[in-house]
Design an enzyme around this catalytic site. Sequence first.
Site, PDB file in Angstrom:
ATOM      1  N   TRP A  23      64.340 -14.687 -55.197  1.00 36.02           N
ATOM      2  CA  TRP A  23      64.359 -16.297 -55.128  1.00 36.02           C
ATOM      3  C   TRP A  23      62.820 -16.366 -54.803  1.00 36.02           C
ATOM      4  CZ3 TRP A  23      61.789 -18.212 -50.966  1.00 36.02           C
ATOM      5  CH2 TRP A  23      61.593 -17.435 -49.650  1.00 36.02           C
ATOM      6  N   GLU A  66      53.455 -17.830 -40.866  1.00 33.48           N
ATOM      7  CA  GLU A  66      53.413 -17.345 -42.219  1.00 33.48           C
ATOM      8  C   GLU A  66      52.293 -17.522 -43.207  1.00 33.48           C
ATOM      9  OE1 GLU A  66      55.889 -15.365 -43.316  1.00 33.48           O
ATOM     10  OE2 GLU A  66      57.684 -15.670 -42.054  1.00 33.48           O
ATOM     11  N   GLU A 101      56.056 -11.737 -48.929  1.00 31.39           N
ATOM     12  CA  GLU A 101      55.895 -12.700 -47.820  1.00 31.39           C
ATOM     13  C   GLU A 101      55.400 -14.112 -48.012  1.00 31.39           C
ATOM     14  OE1 GLU A 101      56.211 -12.519 -44.290  1.00 31.39           O
ATOM     15  OE2 GLU A 101      57.218 -10.558 -44.481  1.00 31.39           O
ATOM     16  N   HIS A 104      57.189 -17.138 -47.970  1.00 33.76           N
ATOM     17  CA  HIS A 104      57.764 -17.902 -46.933  1.00 33.76           C
ATOM     18  C   HIS A 104      57.043 -19.025 -46.384  1.00 33.76           C
ATOM     19  CE1 HIS A 104      59.152 -13.524 -45.755  1.00 33.76           C
ATOM     20  NE2 HIS A 104      59.930 -14.001 -46.608  1.00 33.76           N
ATOM     21  N   GLU A 154      58.221  -7.434 -37.581  1.00 31.71           N
ATOM     22  CA  GLU A 154      59.376  -7.912 -38.616  1.00 31.71           C
ATOM     23  C   GLU A 154      60.611  -8.166 -38.117  1.00 31.71           C
ATOM     24  OE1 GLU A 154      58.630  -8.886 -41.581  1.00 31.71           O
ATOM     25  OE2 GLU A 154      57.090  -7.558 -42.817  1.00 31.71           O
ATOM     26  N   THR A 157      60.359 -11.575 -36.263  1.00 33.19           N
ATOM     27  CA  THR A 157      60.230 -12.736 -37.171  1.00 33.19           C
ATOM     28  C   THR A 157      61.746 -12.901 -37.795  1.00 33.19           C
ATOM     29  OG1 THR A 157      59.360 -11.288 -38.947  1.00 33.19           O
ATOM     30  CG2 THR A 157      58.011 -13.078 -37.839  1.00 33.19           C
ATOM     31  N   ASP A 186      64.709 -11.556 -45.787  1.00 26.72           N
ATOM     32  CA  ASP A 186      63.392 -10.896 -46.117  1.00 26.72           C
ATOM     33  C   ASP A 186      63.045  -9.992 -44.942  1.00 26.72           C
ATOM     34  OD1 ASP A 186      63.633 -11.952 -48.686  1.00 26.72           O
ATOM     35  OD2 ASP A 186      61.552 -12.503 -48.862  1.00 26.72           O
ATOM     36  N   GLU A 187      62.707 -10.858 -43.918  1.00 27.08           N
ATOM     37  CA  GLU A 187      62.111  -9.939 -42.532  1.00 27.08           C
ATOM     38  C   GLU A 187      63.056  -8.859 -42.311  1.00 27.08           C
ATOM     39  OE1 GLU A 187      59.459 -11.183 -42.419  1.00 27.08           O
ATOM     40  OE2 GLU A 187      59.311 -13.472 -42.181  1.00 27.08           O
ATOM     41  N   HIS A 190      62.287  -6.006 -44.770  1.00 24.94           N
ATOM     42  CA  HIS A 190      60.847  -5.652 -44.562  1.00 24.94           C
ATOM     43  C   HIS A 190      60.749  -4.562 -43.007  1.00 24.94           C
ATOM     44  CE1 HIS A 190      59.027  -9.128 -47.041  1.00 24.94           C
ATOM     45  NE2 HIS A 190      59.516  -8.256 -47.432  1.00 24.94           N
TER      46      HIS A 190
HETATM   47 FE   LIG Z   1      57.299 -10.375 -42.514  1.00 27.07          FE
HETATM   48 FE   LIG Z   2      57.532 -13.514 -43.374  1.00 25.45          FE
END
Ligand SMILES: [Fe+2]
Ligand SMILES: [Fe+2]
Length: 314
Positions: A23, A66, A101, A104, A154, A157, A186-187, A190
């Site tokens: 994305w 971010e 990242e 974000h 991570e 967040t 995503d976090e 990660h």
């Molecule tokens: Fe992150």
């Molecule tokens: Fe992030």
Amino acid sequence: MQFLAQKIDSVIDEFLKNIDTNWQPSDFLPDSSGENFCKEIKEIQQQCAGLPYDYLAVLVGDVITEEALPTYESWLMDIEGISKSEPQGWSKWIRMWSAEENRHGDLLNKYLYLSGRIDMRQMEISTQYLIADGMDIRTATDPYCNFVYTSFQEMATNISHRRTATLARQHGNESLSKICGTIAADEARHAKAYKSFVTKIFEIDPSEMMLAFELMMRRKIVMPAHFLRQQGEKSGTAYAHLSDADQRLGVDTSMDYADVLACLIKEWKIESMSGINCVAEKARDYLMALPDRFRKISERGIKAPLEYQFNWIK
Ligand SMILES: [Fe+2]
Ligand SMILES: [Fe+2]
């Protein structure tokens, strides 16, 4: 680190997404060349009109955190065993993680710009200050300590973006909810990666890994935006007020700190860890008792004081 770097390509395949199909911020934003651009902006502004003050403050804090990605990338590139002279080793992971990242802050920043609720100049001043001020997360260049930190961070967040997603939905803002939820996913991915690095280190160097985990928890995990300030403030002032807003909103609380720690203890099977020396056994005992200690402290319930006037919000 060299041993782990041998499998870096399979690590990247497992935990990071293909760039061509991943994305991108524009997937969630109105197309400025489209006929309906103005109408879509109006819709965003209507959806953002009802977002409460503390919520907006927390969201701005998330965006600035971010956006300070240059600080994190340069910090991680400096870890022992990570070298730019080996572009296909660990530094490849850091570059590819940073590239994910970077979307974000980019997405959240553009969304807030369109929202009509934010004093963008003030937000940008705080962002520039935060990058200029840097951070001190007390890991030095130790890879073990840094991977404990990134695992924790991570996860933290992920929790805070997930909560802002839920709250956005409660305030009738579906588009923002989707944005925060997508970033949260995503976090989580990660977090899985960084946790897996620590798992692998536990397999080959359990005593030292245990001591690094203990050391980081004794030092406490400070947030990467702990130097956050607004124009005219001393370093860290805005961060303290933002933490209060987080607590009031229930987005990132001291109970979460205990929960993240408990998750990491479970994930890394700390309780049943064998083959460690007696110093590491003491560290293990300290760690096992820690989540309950944190929970008790947070149950005492330090109520965050009243709202603070942030200059980021119109
Ligand atoms: Fe992150
Ligand atoms: Fe992030």
